[in-house]
Scaffold this motif. Structure first.
Motif, PDB file in Angstrom:
ATOM      1  N   ASP A 211       7.363   4.120   2.360  1.00 10.55           N
ATOM      2  CA  ASP A 211       7.329   4.917   3.579  1.00 10.55           C
ATOM      3  C   ASP A 211       6.627   6.247   3.317  1.00 10.55           C
ATOM      4  N   VAL A 212       5.917   6.752   4.315  1.00 10.14           N
ATOM      5  CA  VAL A 212       5.158   8.009   4.277  1.00 10.14           C
ATOM      6  C   VAL A 212       4.532   8.258   2.904  1.00 10.14           C
ATOM      7  N   GLY A 213       3.722   7.312   2.470  1.00  9.04           N
ATOM      8  CA  GLY A 213       3.124   7.387   1.139  1.00  9.04           C
ATOM      9  C   GLY A 213       2.315   8.644   0.906  1.00  9.04           C
ATOM     10  N   THR A 214       1.628   9.137   1.933  1.00  7.65           N
ATOM     11  CA  THR A 214       0.804  10.327   1.760  1.00  7.65           C
ATOM     12  C   THR A 214       1.646  11.554   1.422  1.00  7.65           C
ATOM     13  N   GLU A 215       2.924  11.560   1.804  1.00 16.59           N
ATOM     14  CA  GLU A 215       3.786  12.694   1.500  1.00 16.59           C
ATOM     15  C   GLU A 215       4.387  12.592   0.094  1.00 16.59           C
ATOM     16  N   SER A 235       4.117  -7.756  -9.362  1.00 15.48           N
ATOM     17  CA  SER A 235       4.735  -7.158  -8.183  1.00 15.48           C
ATOM     18  C   SER A 235       3.704  -6.334  -7.413  1.00 15.48           C
ATOM     19  N   LEU A 236       3.995  -6.107  -6.143  1.00 11.81           N
ATOM     20  CA  LEU A 236       3.071  -5.441  -5.237  1.00 11.81           C
ATOM     21  C   LEU A 236       3.634  -4.103  -4.789  1.00 11.81           C
ATOM     22  N   VAL A 237       2.772  -3.088  -4.730  1.00 10.03           N
ATOM     23  CA  VAL A 237       3.149  -1.802  -4.142  1.00 10.03           C
ATOM     24  C   VAL A 237       2.065  -1.402  -3.142  1.00 10.03           C
ATOM     25  N   VAL A 238       2.468  -1.276  -1.879  1.00  6.19           N
ATOM     26  CA  VAL A 238       1.564  -0.778  -0.839  1.00  6.19           C
ATOM     27  C   VAL A 238       2.222   0.428  -0.189  1.00  6.19           C
ATOM     28  N   GLY A 239       1.415   1.361   0.288  1.00  9.52           N
ATOM     29  CA  GLY A 239       1.964   2.580   0.856  1.00  9.52           C
ATOM     30  C   GLY A 239       1.484   2.844   2.264  1.00  9.52           C
ATOM     31  N   GLU A 240       2.343   3.482   3.034  1.00  9.65           N
ATOM     32  CA  GLU A 240       1.987   3.898   4.386  1.00  9.65           C
ATOM     33  C   GLU A 240       1.052   5.105   4.284  1.00  9.65           C
ATOM     34  N   VAL A 241      -0.218   4.898   4.620  1.00  9.60           N
ATOM     35  CA  VAL A 241      -1.226   5.943   4.464  1.00  9.60           C
ATOM     36  C   VAL A 241      -1.994   6.072   5.781  1.00  9.60           C
ATOM     37  N   SER A 251      -4.242   4.639  -6.154  1.00  8.59           N
ATOM     38  CA  SER A 251      -2.903   4.969  -6.632  1.00  8.59           C
ATOM     39  C   SER A 251      -1.935   3.808  -6.521  1.00  8.59           C
ATOM     40  N   MET A 252      -2.256   2.849  -5.655  1.00 17.56           N
ATOM     41  CA  MET A 252      -1.364   1.705  -5.417  1.00 17.56           C
ATOM     42  C   MET A 252      -2.176   0.425  -5.376  1.00 17.56           C
ATOM     43  N   ASP A 253      -1.484  -0.684  -5.210  1.00 20.08           N
ATOM     44  CA  ASP A 253      -2.192  -1.957  -5.078  1.00 20.08           C
ATOM     45  C   ASP A 253      -2.936  -2.031  -3.761  1.00 20.08           C
ATOM     46  N   GLY A 254      -2.437  -1.335  -2.760  1.00 17.41           N
ATOM     47  CA  GLY A 254      -3.074  -1.332  -1.449  1.00 17.41           C
ATOM     48  C   GLY A 254      -2.384  -0.331  -0.550  1.00 17.41           C
ATOM     49  N   VAL A 255      -2.916  -0.171   0.650  1.00 22.69           N
ATOM     50  CA  VAL A 255      -2.320   0.743   1.620  1.00 22.69           C
ATOM     51  C   VAL A 255      -2.096  -0.006   2.931  1.00 22.69           C
ATOM     52  N   LEU A 256      -1.257   0.575   3.778  1.00 23.67           N
ATOM     53  CA  LEU A 256      -1.187   0.121   5.152  1.00 23.67           C
ATOM     54  C   LEU A 256      -2.349   0.789   5.872  1.00 23.67           C
ATOM     55  N   SER A 257      -3.366   0.025   6.161  1.00 29.63           N
ATOM     56  CA  SER A 257      -4.640   0.585   6.596  1.00 29.63           C
ATOM     57  C   SER A 257      -4.634   0.875   8.096  1.00 29.63           C
TER      58      SER A 257
END
Length: 330
Positions: A211-215, A235-241, A251-257
């Protein structure tokens, strides 16, 4: 590629025994019949929550499991919004990261769901809210009560934060921002072998949506991602960006684009021409790489955005938007 199916457990499928939930949902929180309509809320001055945040419909992991065949027909990644102990129904106000909220079931229910997901060749992604916590957390309560609490440095506490005495997330009354610079907090959340991230990966989760990866910041996101890979290979790590994806994808495997979603919305709305949209996508590929974009989730609609049906009442426009979502990299 993967298709991700997002579930808000409380509202997804009716529970087998609604009345059994009353032991967990005490006033001013409210429990509703499955057919009751969702409503807008007003602020409850006692709790500082809005009444719609304290409204529950009783969905749980068992009722979710009963719909797994349907979910499998729609996608191969099951992403659950927060399932950990919290006061609200949305559960973005975590009280205890190590405890499944009893409204949703037991640890056995979680492992049964994870096993069933894996038996179908699917993956299970959990929602990690590591930028802030609910103020009802015992960690936070101990930190506020004692200057020598081991959790004291896990939050921003002091007179400089006004009458609350702590830094709240987005100036709200129910969420305390976490001080992720603290090494012991990093150990607890993601670094150690018995951290929050490690514990749930070992119990059957396959990844995390942050959640709120940019923060959280790129440095901590990279540390968390490396730790997750260490705790569970693959394992997978995606962030809300919501920002431009460049650098965040590193910084992560992917983002919520959301960015790609905005491009699609611009085309569908007729506010962005095809040539300009193509240039924007080409820039995304150049700055983030095709591989990083392919690992990201294209967001057209979610719990923070209007439903596609509301945004595009015209079914043809909805089909156009989803078609672009399927053919563009992500």
């Amino acid at each position: 590629g993967c298709l991700v199916y997002q579930v808000f457990v409380d509202r997804f499928a009716p529970p087998e025994d609604l009345e059994s939930k009353r032991q967990f949902i005490q006033p001013p929180r409210t429990l509703h019949n499955w057919t009751d309509p969702v409503f807008a809320g007003v602020k409850n001055e006692e709790t500082k929550y809005y009444t719609n945040e304290l409204a529950f419909w009783g969905g749980d992991l068992k009722s979710l499991l009963s719909k797994l065949d349907y979910i499998h027909s729609m996608g191969n990644v099951l992403y659950l919004q927060p399932i950990f102990k919290a006061y609200s129904s949305h559960k973005y106000d975590t009280s205890d990261y190590f405890e499944l909220d009893p409204e949703y079931g037991t640890l056995e229910d979680f492992t049964a769901l994870a096993d069933a997901v894996h038996a179908k060749g699917m993956h299970l992604v959990l929602d990690g809210v590591f930028n802030h916590m609910g103020i009802r957390s015992t960690w936070f309560q101990d930190a506020m009560a004692s200057n020598v609490s081991k959790q004291r440095n896990w939050y921003f506490i002091g007179e400089q934060y006004g009458k609350r005495g702590y830094k709240s997330w987005q100036s709200g009354d129910t969420l305390a921002e976490l001080r992720l610079e603290d090494k012991s907090l990093q150990e607890t959340l993601w670094n150690s072998s018995d951290s929050v991230v490690a514990t749930w990966l070992k119990l059957g989760a396959d990844g995390w949506r942050l959640d709120v990866g940019t923060e959280i910041g790129r440095e901590f996101l990279a540390d968390l991602t490396q730790a997750a890979h260490k705790h569970k290979y693959g394992s997978l790590v995606v962030g809300e960006v919501s920002a431009y994806p460049r650098w965040w994808t590193e910084s992560m495997d992917g983002v919520l684009s959301f960015w790609m979603g905005w491009i699609i919305s611009g085309v569908v709305n007729g506010k962005m021409g095809g040539v300009f949209a193509g240039m924007q996508i080409q820039d995304l590929i150049y700055s983030s790489s095709m591989e990083q974009l392919l690992r990201s989730w294209i967001i057209l609609s979610n719990h923070d955005l209007p439903r596609l049906t509301s945004k595009y009442p015209d079914a043809t426009l909805r089909l156009f938007a989803v078609s672009l979502q399927f053919v563009l990299p992500g």
